[in-house]
Design a protein around this motif. Structure first.
Motif, PDB file in Angstrom:
ATOM      1  N   GLU A 236       0.830  -1.214   0.000  1.00 32.61           N
ATOM      2  CA  GLU A 236       0.000   0.000   0.000  1.00 32.61           C
ATOM      3  C   GLU A 236       0.861   1.259   0.000  1.00 32.61           C
ATOM      4  O   GLU A 236       0.453   2.290  -0.550  1.00 32.61           O
ATOM      5  N   LEU A 237       2.049   1.185   0.604  1.00 29.39           N
ATOM      6  CA  LEU A 237       2.961   2.339   0.618  1.00 29.39           C
ATOM      7  C   LEU A 237       3.748   2.457  -0.684  1.00 29.39           C
ATOM      8  O   LEU A 237       4.446   3.451  -0.899  1.00 29.39           O
ATOM      9  N   GLY A 238       3.656   1.448  -1.535  1.00 31.00           N
ATOM     10  CA  GLY A 238       4.329   1.500  -2.830  1.00 31.00           C
ATOM     11  C   GLY A 238       5.816   1.199  -2.776  1.00 31.00           C
ATOM     12  O   GLY A 238       6.570   1.652  -3.648  1.00 31.00           O
ATOM     13  N   VAL A 239       6.257   0.436  -1.767  1.00 26.40           N
ATOM     14  CA  VAL A 239       7.665   0.057  -1.688  1.00 26.40           C
ATOM     15  C   VAL A 239       8.018  -0.791  -2.904  1.00 26.40           C
ATOM     16  O   VAL A 239       7.422  -1.834  -3.144  1.00 26.40           O
ATOM     17  N   GLU A 240       9.006  -0.346  -3.692  1.00 28.15           N
ATOM     18  CA  GLU A 240       9.332  -1.027  -4.940  1.00 28.15           C
ATOM     19  C   GLU A 240      10.195  -2.258  -4.750  1.00 28.15           C
ATOM     20  O   GLU A 240       9.971  -3.284  -5.400  1.00 28.15           O
ATOM     21  N   GLU A 241      11.221  -2.164  -3.901  1.00 31.05           N
ATOM     22  CA  GLU A 241      12.146  -3.278  -3.717  1.00 31.05           C
ATOM     23  C   GLU A 241      12.421  -3.499  -2.245  1.00 31.05           C
ATOM     24  O   GLU A 241      12.456  -2.548  -1.452  1.00 31.05           O
ATOM     25  N   VAL A 242      12.647  -4.764  -1.879  1.00 28.42           N
ATOM     26  CA  VAL A 242      12.932  -5.141  -0.497  1.00 28.42           C
ATOM     27  C   VAL A 242      14.258  -5.897  -0.455  1.00 28.42           C
ATOM     28  O   VAL A 242      14.455  -6.859  -1.197  1.00 28.42           O
ATOM     29  N   TYR A 243      15.168  -5.425   0.406  1.00 28.64           N
ATOM     30  CA  TYR A 243      16.454  -6.081   0.639  1.00 28.64           C
ATOM     31  C   TYR A 243      16.492  -6.402   2.134  1.00 28.64           C
ATOM     32  O   TYR A 243      16.581  -5.481   2.952  1.00 28.64           O
ATOM     33  N   THR A 244      16.416  -7.671   2.504  1.00 30.58           N
ATOM     34  CA  THR A 244      16.311  -7.964   3.929  1.00 30.58           C
ATOM     35  C   THR A 244      17.027  -9.245   4.319  1.00 30.58           C
ATOM     36  O   THR A 244      17.423 -10.041   3.483  1.00 30.58           O
ATOM     37  N   GLY A 245      17.195  -9.423   5.616  1.00 33.86           N
ATOM     38  CA  GLY A 245      17.886 -10.564   6.198  1.00 33.86           C
ATOM     39  C   GLY A 245      18.012 -10.332   7.692  1.00 33.86           C
ATOM     40  O   GLY A 245      17.109  -9.796   8.323  1.00 33.86           O
TER      41      GLY A 245
END
Length: 275
Positions: A236-245
């Protein structure tokens, strides 16, 4: 802008890089380098920097500490000694407080150094307010507006007037970078709540485009409801890419992977991101 993963819990497949529970990024922009957190110890960070061709004395101009936990601050003195000159260390004023757990036994999990030890090697910039570090790169400052669904305690405590009280980890801060594609938000453990952090970054900058959110989201051990709500809010916030760990946890990582597909990226030591 380039972001290096100097250390992470995972080192990748057939990798020469070292992993360690903790996190450390190097954010480079306009010839300046901001070291974001320092892992548990300096050795794996310095090893990985050598493999990446990065010299601490010439590539680190500032150090930003996202919060007090030992897996984000433990390498600080070793890194400062490797830099070999005084640099600003940016953090929350309460980062040196007593911070501990009681299960399964009493154990300190906060900053493993006294303020005086750090001040011998660096210049402290301790503030709960947003601070521009390099043009277009900001500390979020303290995240006071936190989403209700993100406010479950994690069993950490501090001392206040001689009393043991639950610690809400108000020193948790992140970094926000403005790019031509939108905001790039870098978090350490997201104890303030990763959705709360993203919304704070939008309010702080006035920019609604979110190019990427990077870091640990501290969803490990959380129930499906919170994980699903977090992924939904990202959409909903429009986050385009996620980099996580790091502290995000396998269950949450798979939920982000299912939603984001090729726009999901698993963090690992030695990874390099460009925006």
């Amino acid at each position: 802008m380039r972001i290096y993963v100097l250390v992470e819990d995972y080192s990748g497949y057939e990798s020469p890089f070292l992993a360690q529970h903790g996190i450390s990024f190097l954010i480079e922009k306009d010839g300046k380098g901001v070291l974001f957190d320092t892992g548990q110890s300096a050795e794996p960070i310095l090893h990985n920097m050598r493999l990446l061709g990065l010299d601490p004395s010439s590539h680190i101009d500032y150090i930003f500490l996202s919060h007090c936990h030992y897996d984000h601050t433990g390498g600080l003195l070793g890194i400062l000694k490797a830099i070999g000159k005084r640099v600003p260390v940016i953090a929350h004023p309460e980062i040196f407080r007593r911070h501990f757990i009681t299960k399964p036994h009493l154990r300190d999990v906060g900053m493993p150094f006294r303020r005086e030890e750090v001040e011998e090697l660096a210049d402290l910039y301790l503030t709960p307010k947003p601070l521009e570090i390099v043009e277009g790169i900001y500390s979020t400052g303290e995240i006071r507006s936190r989403e209700d669904f993100e406010q479950r305690g994690i069993g950490v405590y501090t001392l206040k007037d001689g009393q043991v009280v639950e610690d809400s980890i108000m020193d948790d801060m992140s970094v926000v970078a403005k790019t031509s594609e939108g905001l790039v938000i870098v978090s350490g453990c997201s104890h303030a709540g990763i959705v709360s952090i993203v919304k704070h970054a939008i309010r702080m900058t006035g920019e609604r485009r979110i190019k990427a959110v990077i870091g640990g989201f501290h969803l490990i051990g959380e129930d499906n409801e919170r994980i699903e709500r977090t992924v939904k809010e990202f959409g909903e916030l429009g986050v385009e890419e996620v980099y996580t760990g790091h502290c995000t946890g396998l269950k949450a990582e798979t939920a982000f992977l299912a939603e984001y597909g090729e726009r999901f990226h698993k963090l690992h030591s030695g990874m390099v991101m460009e925006f």
